[in-house]
Design an enzyme around this catalytic site. Structure first.
Site, short mmCIF file in Angstrom:
data_model
loop_
_atom_site.label_atom_id
_atom_site.label_comp_id
_atom_site.label_asym_id
_atom_site.label_seq_id
_atom_site.Cartn_x
_atom_site.Cartn_y
_atom_site.Cartn_z
N GLU A 1 0.82 -1.21 0.00
CA GLU A 1 0.00 0.00 0.00
C GLU A 1 0.86 1.27 0.00
O GLU A 1 0.50 2.27 -0.61
CB GLU A 1 -0.92 0.00 1.22
N THR B 1 -6.39 8.47 -5.28
CA THR B 1 -6.35 8.40 -3.81
C THR B 1 -5.58 9.57 -3.20
O THR B 1 -5.99 10.16 -2.21
CB THR B 1 -5.74 7.07 -3.36
#
Length: 316
Positions: free
Chosen positions: A131, A184
């Site tokens: 991530e 994001t």
């Protein structure tokens, strides 16, 4: 085993009031990865299918391979060699935990291939490193539920404390992914650094209420608690027709509706599969009214997390 194929589920993070601390897994969509043992040490990406050439093929830049590399370094097995084929079975930049599913599939698969030297829970930090590569932050609200299954609370990062919460067996999730993309990093950039005491108190009440509602179970309490007064008002401007889509979900029986992760996907929780299907159709129609096509998924809360696929499942 010389080769293994693993499926890892998509996830809904934040879950309205639980920004960066709540997440749950769904049955569909998800990612699929195949690892094949190689006599040559190192991790190599042989192919990525379904990404339209958008994801990096370099092993030190891809979420799945980074998770595998970090894991192998931790267990002192840099002598291991694996070839990776990643099949993206979910949209990129969707708010459905696409990068997390790839990282989870990779680290779960290598742990299985090496006969499970670590527990599944111990794999979370390595998936988090995937991530970090994807969005610059090693957060666990997607990888936690994707690995452990179910509904997870990220209570703390130092030390890492991920708690799995029981959910009603009949609780269903509707996911609608409109044909637009929200980055994001952009979705994080627009957030405010400070929050009022009033909104903090309201949000804390909803967080506690949602957990109590899930564990009781109390559907009315779940519905009252699926309210976000901090993040949703800011991020919703990135999603065309957000209010209309949300209203369509609520009018058709959803317990609540909000943004999945950083968006643009939206989720709704429902009491049963029939309501979830009806809600999905209504949400899609609301997007379509302004010319935005979308994909819809309906599933229970995935309680298993990643799974090793049989030959028949891989072929399908």
């Amino acid at each position: 085993m010389d080769s293994i194929t693993v499926f890892a589920p998509a996830t809904v993070a934040n879950v309205a009031c639980g920004f960066d601390i709540f997440g749950f897994a769904v049955d569909n969509p998800g990612d699929q990865i195949t690892l094949t043992a190689s006599p040559e040490p190192g991790v190599r990406i042989i192919d990525i299918i379904g990404d339209e050439g958008r994801l990096p093929r370099e092993a030190n830049r891809n979420t799945a391979s980074i998770a595998i590399q970090t894991y192998l370094q931790h267990i002192n097995r840099t002598d291991v060699g694996v070839d990776v084929v990643l099949r993206k079975k979910m949209p990129l930049g969707s708010g459905l935990g696409s990068s997390a599913a790839s990282a989870v599939a990779g680290v779960f698969a290598i742990n299985e291939l090496l006969n499970r030297p670590l527990t599944v829970r111990q794999l979370i930090p390595f998936a988090m490193e995937g991530e970090r590569i994807a969005c610059g932050s090693a957060h666990a609200d997607n990888v936690g539920p994707s690995l452990l299954g179910g509904f997870c609370v990220i209570r703390s990062y130092q030390p890492l404390d991920v708690i799995r919460v029981n959910t009603p067996a009949s609780l269903y999730c509707t996911l609608v992914h409109p044909d637009i993309e929200v980055n994001t990093k952009d979705a994080r950039f627009i957030l405010k650094n400070e929050v009022s005491l009033k909104n903090t108190i309201t949000q804390m009440g909803n967080v506690a209420g949602l957990i109590a509602g899930l564990m009781t179970p109390d559907y009315d309490l779940i519905s009252r608690s699926l309210v976000d007064v901090i993040i949703e008002p800011v991020r919703s401007i990135l999603i065309p027709e957000f209010n209309e889509v949300k209203q369509a979900a609520l009018e058709n029986g959803a317990l609540g509706c909000s943004i999945s992760g950083s968006g643009p996907s939206m989720f709704a929780l429902c009491r049963d599969p029939q309501t979830a299907e009806r809600v999905g159709a209504a949400m899609q129609q609301a997007f379509l009214s302004v010319g935005i096509s979308s994909e819809s998924y309906v599933s229970e809360i995935n309680q298993q997390g990643p799974k090793v696929l049989t030959t028949a499942e891989v072929a399908s």
